[in-house]
Scaffold this active site. Structure first.
Site, PDB file in Angstrom:
ATOM      1  N   GLU A  65     -11.088   2.000   2.944  1.00 46.14           N
ATOM      2  CA  GLU A  65     -10.736   1.960   1.513  1.00 46.14           C
ATOM      3  C   GLU A  65     -11.923   1.510   0.659  1.00 46.14           C
ATOM      4  O   GLU A  65     -12.128   0.323   0.441  1.00 46.14           O
ATOM      5  CB  GLU A  65      -9.539   1.006   1.297  1.00 46.14           C
ATOM      6  CG  GLU A  65      -9.107   0.911  -0.161  1.00 46.14           C
ATOM      7  CD  GLU A  65      -7.896   0.005  -0.388  1.00 46.14           C
ATOM      8  OE1 GLU A  65      -7.397  -0.609   0.575  1.00 46.14           O
ATOM      9  OE2 GLU A  65      -7.459  -0.097  -1.549  1.00 46.14           O
ATOM     10  N   LYS A  92      -8.732   5.936   2.282  1.00 49.99           N
ATOM     11  CA  LYS A  92      -7.856   5.472   1.186  1.00 49.99           C
ATOM     12  C   LYS A  92      -8.704   5.326  -0.063  1.00 49.99           C
ATOM     13  O   LYS A  92      -9.299   4.276  -0.320  1.00 49.99           O
ATOM     14  CB  LYS A  92      -7.203   4.139   1.573  1.00 49.99           C
ATOM     15  CG  LYS A  92      -6.345   3.529   0.483  1.00 49.99           C
ATOM     16  CD  LYS A  92      -5.365   2.503   1.024  1.00 49.99           C
ATOM     17  CE  LYS A  92      -4.654   1.788  -0.105  1.00 49.99           C
ATOM     18  NZ  LYS A  92      -3.486   1.041   0.325  1.00 49.99           N
TER      19      LYS A  92
END
Ligand code: 13P
Length: 343
Positions: free
Chosen positions: A177, A219
Site C-alpha cells: 500500500e 492497494k
C-alpha cells in the site's frame, strides 16, 4: 513458501463480487475516531466495535478478507469465540496490518517512512501459525511544493519490497500500500504524475527483491485532485486518470488491485469504483476491487456510538456499504441502491 498457495490466497481475496474490509486502525487512529463520537477509548470498546463488525450477518456475501489490527487477533466475542474463528466459519480470510506506523524520514522532515521491519520475520511466522494468510503495510507519500523527493519515494519503495519479500517467504500474501495522500491543493494531473512515479519505483523494487507479483495485491489510492484543489473533477475524469495511470505502470501479472478510500465521501468512493469497472472493466489485466476502511465503516460507526442497543442498525449500515461496494466492484452500483437497506 509455495507460490501456488500465495496465488491461491490472492485469487480468493479478489473473488468476483467481493472486496476487502480494512478494520486495522491503529490504537491512535481508532481512539481518535471514537473520541470524535464520544465513545470511550478503551480496549473493551475497541473489542465491542470489532465484534460488531465481524459478527455482521452475511458480511461474507461481499467481503473476501478483513485486515485486522494486532490487538484484535487475540480478542473474542462476548460468547468467548475468538474473532479468528468467527471469520473462518464465515469463509472470510483474516489478514493483519504488520507495519508499525510512520515517522519523519531523517533528513527529509516533510516526508514519512514506515517502520516495522525489525523482527518481522518472527512475527509473520507466528501469524501464519494462527491462520492469518495475508498482511498489509502502508507507506505514505505527501504532495507539496518540495515533496515527494526521489529519496523519499525510493526509501518507501524499498521498504515495501522488503516487507513483501518477508511475507511471501512466510506463505503470507502481502498487500502493498503506497498511499499518495489527498491532502493539499494539487491537481488531478499532479496526483496522476506522482502516483505513476511512486508505483514505477515500487514495482522496480518488488522486481529487484524477487517478489512474485501473482502472489501479492496492490492497494493504491485512486488518482484524485487534492481536497483543497479548486478543480474537483467528476467521476468519469477520475476513473479515466486512475486506470490510464495504472495501465502504464502496474504489471499485468499482479494478483489484484484493491483501493484504499483515503477519506473520500463514501458514496463517491463507490461511484468512482463503479465507473472504472463500467468504462474499463474489459481492458484491465488485473481484477479491481476495494479494500476500504472509512468508506465501509464510517456510517456504521456513527450509528453505533458505543451503545449496545444500536448494534443491529449499525450492522445493517455496514452490510449496506459492503453491498454497495460489491456492486461497484461489478459495475452495477447506482445511487438508487442507497435507498434500499436490508440484511
Ligand atoms: P481508508 O479506506 O480509510 O483510506 O483506509 C485504508 C486502509 O488501509 C486502512 O488501514
Amino acid at each position: 513458501m509455495s507460490i501456488h498457495e500465495l496465488k491461491n490466497t490472492a485469487q480468493r481475496l479478489m473473488d468476483e463480487g467481493k472486496g476487502l474490509l480494512a478494520m486495522d486502525e491503529s490504537l491512535g487512529t481508532c481512539n481518535k475516531r471514537f473520541k470524535a463520537l464520544g465513545i470511550p477509548q478503551t480496549e473493551e470498546y475497541r473489542r465491542k466495535y470489532r465484534e460488531l463488525i465481524v459478527t455482521t450477518p452475511n458480511l461474507e456475501d461481499f467481503i473476501s478478507g478483513t485486515i485486522l489490527f494486532e490487538e484484535t487477533i487475540y480478542q473474542k466475542t462476548d460468547a468467548g469465540v475468538p474473532f479468528l474463528t468467527v471469520l473462518k466459519e464465515k469463509g472470510i480470510i483474516p489478514g493483519i496490518k504488520v507495519d508499525q506506523g510512520t515517522v519523519p524520514l531523517a533528513g527529509f522532515p516533510n516526508e514519512k517512512i514506515t517502520e516495522g521491519l525489525d523482527g518481522l520475520r518472527g512475527r509473520l511466522a507466528s501469524y501464519y501459525e494462527m491462520g492469518l494468510r495475508f498482511a498489509k503495510w502502508r507507506s505514505v507519500i505527501n504532495i507539496d511544493a518540495e515533496s515527494p523527493t526521489r529519496v523519499g519515494i525510493k526509501a518507501n519503495a524499498s521498504t515495501l519490497a522488503r516487507y513483501a519479500a518477508l511475507c511471501q517467504e512466510a506463505g503470507i500474501v502481502p498487500i502493498v500500500e503506497p498511499e499518495v495522500l489527498m491532502d493539499g491543493d494539487h491537481t488531478l494531473q499532479k496526483c496522476a504524475a506522482v502516483t505513476q512515479d511512486v508505483l514505477k519505483e515500487v514495482f522496480n523494487a518488488l522486481y529487484d527483491q524477487q517478489v512474485s507479483l501473482g502472489g501479492m495485491i496492490l492497494k493504491p489510492n485512486m488518482v484524485l485532485p487534492g481536497i483543497d484543489c479548486a478543480d474537483q473533477e467528476d467521476s468519469e475524469a477520475i476513473a479515466e486518470k486512475t486506470i490510464s495511470s495504472f495501465l502504464k505502470v502496474v504489471p499485468a501479472a499482479v494478483g489484484g488491485v484493491a483501493f484504499l478510500s483515503g477519506g473520500q465521501p463514501f458514496m463517491l468512493a463507490s461511484e468512482r469504483l463503479n465507473v472504472m469497472q463500467l468504462r474499463f472493466g474489459q481492458i484491465m489485466p488485473w481484477p479491481l476491487t476495494f479494500s476500504f476502511s472509512r468508506a465501509i465503516q464510517e456510517p456504521a460507526l456513527e450509528m453505533w456510538k458505543g451503545e449496545d442497543r444500536n448494534k443491529e442498525v449499525a450492522q445493517m449500515e455496514l452490510y449496506h456499504r459492503a453491498k454497495c461496494n460489491s456492486a461497484a466492484r461489478n459495475g452495477t452500483y447506482s445511487v438508487e441502491m442507497e435507498k434500499i437497506k436490508s440484511v
